[in-house]
Motif scaffolding. Sequence first.
Motif, PDB file in Angstrom:
ATOM      1  N   ASN A  22       1.016  -1.153  -0.072  1.00  0.00           N
ATOM      2  CA  ASN A  22      -0.312   0.061  -0.176  1.00  0.00           C
ATOM      3  C   ASN A  22       0.419   1.331   0.041  1.00  0.00           C
ATOM      4  OD1 ASN A  22      -2.123  -1.613  -0.262  1.00  0.00           O
ATOM      5  ND2 ASN A  22      -2.932  -1.188   2.444  1.00  0.00           N
ATOM      6  N   LEU A  23       2.157   1.357   1.230  1.00  0.00           N
ATOM      7  CA  LEU A  23       2.886   2.363   1.301  1.00  0.00           C
ATOM      8  C   LEU A  23       3.118   2.596  -0.167  1.00  0.00           C
ATOM      9  CD1 LEU A  23       4.301   1.907   4.634  1.00  0.00           C
ATOM     10  CD2 LEU A  23       2.778   3.269   4.310  1.00  0.00           C
ATOM     11  N   MET A  24       3.358   1.801  -1.257  1.00  0.00           N
ATOM     12  CA  MET A  24       4.745   2.122  -2.562  1.00  0.00           C
ATOM     13  C   MET A  24       3.966   2.198  -3.003  1.00  0.00           C
ATOM     14  SD  MET A  24       7.560  -1.667  -2.350  1.00  0.00           S
ATOM     15  CE  MET A  24       6.126  -2.246  -2.130  1.00  0.00           C
ATOM     16  N   ASN A  25       2.630   1.604  -3.430  1.00  0.00           N
ATOM     17  CA  ASN A  25       1.539   1.639  -4.448  1.00  0.00           C
ATOM     18  C   ASN A  25       1.074   3.668  -4.258  1.00  0.00           C
ATOM     19  OD1 ASN A  25       1.564  -0.565  -5.547  1.00  0.00           O
ATOM     20  ND2 ASN A  25      -0.901  -0.978  -4.395  1.00  0.00           N
ATOM     21  N   ASP A  26       1.130   4.349  -2.546  1.00  0.00           N
ATOM     22  CA  ASP A  26       1.304   5.584  -2.385  1.00  0.00           C
ATOM     23  C   ASP A  26       2.301   6.190  -3.043  1.00  0.00           C
ATOM     24  OD1 ASP A  26      -1.279   4.799  -2.089  1.00  0.00           O
ATOM     25  OD2 ASP A  26      -1.437   4.908   0.332  1.00  0.00           O
ATOM     26  N   GLY A  27       3.170   5.743  -3.390  1.00  0.00           N
ATOM     27  CA  GLY A  27       5.012   6.570  -3.748  1.00  0.00           C
ATOM     28  C   GLY A  27       5.258   6.789  -2.668  1.00  0.00           C
ATOM     29  N   HIS A  28       5.700   6.635  -1.845  1.00  0.00           N
ATOM     30  CA  HIS A  28       6.643   6.347  -0.409  1.00  0.00           C
ATOM     31  C   HIS A  28       7.518   4.615  -0.805  1.00  0.00           C
ATOM     32  CE1 HIS A  28       4.472   8.982   1.905  1.00  0.00           C
ATOM     33  NE2 HIS A  28       2.508   7.629   1.505  1.00  0.00           N
ATOM     34  N   LYS A  29       8.473   5.425  -0.765  1.00  0.00           N
ATOM     35  CA  LYS A  29       9.520   4.273  -0.952  1.00  0.00           C
ATOM     36  C   LYS A  29      10.042   3.344   0.303  1.00  0.00           C
ATOM     37  CE  LYS A  29      14.378   4.090  -2.932  1.00  0.00           C
ATOM     38  NZ  LYS A  29      15.708   5.099  -3.704  1.00  0.00           N
ATOM     39  N   VAL A  30       9.710   2.306   0.218  1.00  0.00           N
ATOM     40  CA  VAL A  30       9.861   1.378   1.545  1.00  0.00           C
ATOM     41  C   VAL A  30      11.265   0.057   1.042  1.00  0.00           C
ATOM     42  CG1 VAL A  30       8.453  -0.475   2.099  1.00  0.00           C
ATOM     43  CG2 VAL A  30       7.345   0.945   1.581  1.00  0.00           C
ATOM     44  N   PHE A  31      11.847   0.197   2.412  1.00  0.00           N
ATOM     45  CA  PHE A  31      13.137  -0.650   2.344  1.00  0.00           C
ATOM     46  C   PHE A  31      12.911  -1.853   3.984  1.00  0.00           C
ATOM     47  CE2 PHE A  31      14.313   3.671   1.047  1.00  0.00           C
ATOM     48  CZ  PHE A  31      15.139   3.461   0.091  1.00  0.00           C
ATOM     49  N   ILE A  32      13.101  -2.935   3.432  1.00  0.00           N
ATOM     50  CA  ILE A  32      12.533  -3.517   4.395  1.00  0.00           C
ATOM     51  C   ILE A  32      13.887  -4.619   4.809  1.00  0.00           C
ATOM     52  CG2 ILE A  32      11.203  -6.008   4.564  1.00  0.00           C
ATOM     53  CD1 ILE A  32       8.920  -5.012   2.286  1.00  0.00           C
ATOM     54  N   LEU A  33      14.359  -4.591   5.786  1.00  0.00           N
ATOM     55  CA  LEU A  33      15.059  -5.489   6.723  1.00  0.00           C
ATOM     56  C   LEU A  33      15.000  -6.213   7.712  1.00  0.00           C
ATOM     57  CD1 LEU A  33      16.348  -2.423   6.043  1.00  0.00           C
ATOM     58  CD2 LEU A  33      17.501  -2.491   7.691  1.00  0.00           C
ATOM     59  N   ILE A  34      15.426  -7.464   7.165  1.00  0.00           N
ATOM     60  CA  ILE A  34      15.668  -8.653   8.561  1.00  0.00           C
ATOM     61  C   ILE A  34      16.758  -9.859   8.377  1.00  0.00           C
ATOM     62  CG2 ILE A  34      13.538  -8.622   6.064  1.00  0.00           C
ATOM     63  CD1 ILE A  34      15.600 -11.433   5.375  1.00  0.00           C
ATOM     64  N   LYS A  35      16.934  -9.864   9.684  1.00  0.00           N
ATOM     65  CA  LYS A  35      17.543 -11.537  10.248  1.00  0.00           C
ATOM     66  C   LYS A  35      17.488 -12.675   9.913  1.00  0.00           C
ATOM     67  CE  LYS A  35      15.005 -12.475  14.739  1.00  0.00           C
ATOM     68  NZ  LYS A  35      15.307 -12.244  15.923  1.00  0.00           N
ATOM     69  N   PHE A 340      -5.952   0.387   8.617  1.00  0.00           N
ATOM     70  CA  PHE A 340      -5.382   1.394   9.605  1.00  0.00           C
ATOM     71  C   PHE A 340      -3.871   1.871   9.994  1.00  0.00           C
ATOM     72  CE2 PHE A 340      -4.493   1.815  14.097  1.00  0.00           C
ATOM     73  CZ  PHE A 340      -4.886   2.994  14.613  1.00  0.00           C
ATOM     74  N   PHE A 341      -3.420   0.602   9.856  1.00  0.00           N
ATOM     75  CA  PHE A 341      -2.139   0.693   9.777  1.00  0.00           C
ATOM     76  C   PHE A 341      -1.345   2.060   8.327  1.00  0.00           C
ATOM     77  CE2 PHE A 341       0.421  -2.853  12.402  1.00  0.00           C
ATOM     78  CZ  PHE A 341      -1.049  -2.098  13.496  1.00  0.00           C
ATOM     79  N   THR A 342      -1.703   1.652   7.311  1.00  0.00           N
ATOM     80  CA  THR A 342      -0.949   2.417   6.787  1.00  0.00           C
ATOM     81  C   THR A 342      -1.370   3.744   6.937  1.00  0.00           C
ATOM     82  OG1 THR A 342      -1.702   1.081   4.613  1.00  0.00           O
ATOM     83  CG2 THR A 342      -0.886   2.788   3.344  1.00  0.00           C
ATOM     84  N   TRP A 343      -2.568   3.467   6.667  1.00  0.00           N
ATOM     85  CA  TRP A 343      -3.163   5.227   7.009  1.00  0.00           C
ATOM     86  C   TRP A 343      -2.671   6.155   8.830  1.00  0.00           C
ATOM     87  CZ3 TRP A 343      -4.859   7.231  11.777  1.00  0.00           C
ATOM     88  CH2 TRP A 343      -5.421   8.732  12.253  1.00  0.00           C
TER      89      TRP A 343
END
Length: 366
Positions: A22-35, A340-343
Motif C-alpha cells: 500500500n505504501l509503495m502504491n502511494d508513492g513512498h519508498k519502502v526498505f525492508i530489513l530482516i535477520k 488503518f496501519f497504512t493511514w
Amino acid sequence: MNILIQLSHPAQFHLYKNVAKNLMNDGHKVFILIKTKDILEDLLKQSGLVYYNILKEAHRKSKMGILWDMIVRDWRMVSFVLKHKIDLLTGSTVEVAQVGWFTRRYRVNTAEDDMKVVPLFQKMAGPFVQTILSPVTCDNWKLEPKSVKYAGFHKLAYLHPNRFKPDKNVVEKYFSSENPYFILRFAQLKAYHDIATDAHGINTEIAQNLIDILSHYGDVYITSERELEPQFEKYRLHINPLDIHHVLAFAKLYIGDSQSMAVEAAMLGTPSLRFNDFAGKIGVLEELEHKYELTCAIPSSDPKRLYDKVEELLTKPDLHEVFQLRRQKMLSEKIDVTAFFTWFIENYPESSKIMKEDPAYQWKFK
C-alpha cells in the motif's frame, strides 16, 4: 517518505506485507530489513518484495547471544538509516525504537504481546519508544502513555476478509480437502520471551498421543520450527509457506504450542488448542478465548485436559458452523488493520494525535 520496515519473524512479514505494498502504491519508498529467522527470507523471496538481510548468522539461543545479535543489528541499521535518508522506522523490534531514537527519526513500534510477557522488550526498547501501536486488549504496562490502541489483531492485517479469501483449490495441490484433516504446530520455544519464562510445550510423548487420538478422525499434518523426531517425519507438511493459511482455514482442528498460529486459526474460524505455559497470560489470546470462544489455552502441566478437549471438540457435529459464527461476531467488532496501519504510518505523527483525541476515528477503516 523513505520508510524502513524491520522484520524479525515470519509473522511480521505477514503483518507488514500488505501495508508495504500500500505504501509503495502511494508513492513512498519502502526498505525492508530482516535477520535470518525460520522461513522469513523464503517468504520475502516468493512475495517479490525487495529486502536487505542485516544478520545472516544463525540466531543465538541464549540471553547473551540475543543481546549481542541486537547490538550488531543496531549498528548496521544506524548506517542504513543514514545512508538511505530514512524518515520513519516501523516494526515490532527493539531496534526500531533504539535506532530511531539514536538517529532522531520518527518511529512506530507495533506489538501484540503484553509487556509483562516480553520483559526484555520493555527494558531494552521502552526508553526509546516514540509510539507503540497495539490491540486494545494489550497491557503495555509502563509504555501505556506512549500507546495507541486499536480494535484489531496483528493477524487481521492479512487474514481480514478484505485481504484474504481461503481457496480449497490451494489445499488440493497438496492433498484432498474432502478428507477431514488436522494441523499440528511445534514451535521452537527459543524466542527471548520463551527463554525468559522457561516456556514448555508439546513434547514427544504428547505429540504421539495427539496423533493416536486424531488419526481415528482424519489425517494429521505437522508443521514444525524445531527438528522433528524420526517417527513424525511422515506427517510433515511439505508446502509453499505462502499457502499455509489456505490449508489452515479448512482444517478441522489446529493444535500447537505456537501463539502466532493459534491466533491465525482464530482469525479464520478454525477451532484451535494452544498447549504451552503462556496460558492465561496474553491479552489478545485471552480475548479470543473468553470473549469470542475461538481458541482454548491449556498449560503444559495438564496434558490430560488437552486430550479431553480434543475429544470434546471432535465429537461436536456442528463444530465448523459454530466457530464460523463466532468468527463473524469477532470480525464485526474489529477494523481492517492493514488500512488503518497504512493511514497511521502515512500521516504520522499527526495520526497519533488524532487517535489519542478521537479513538473512534479508527472505525473509518472497517
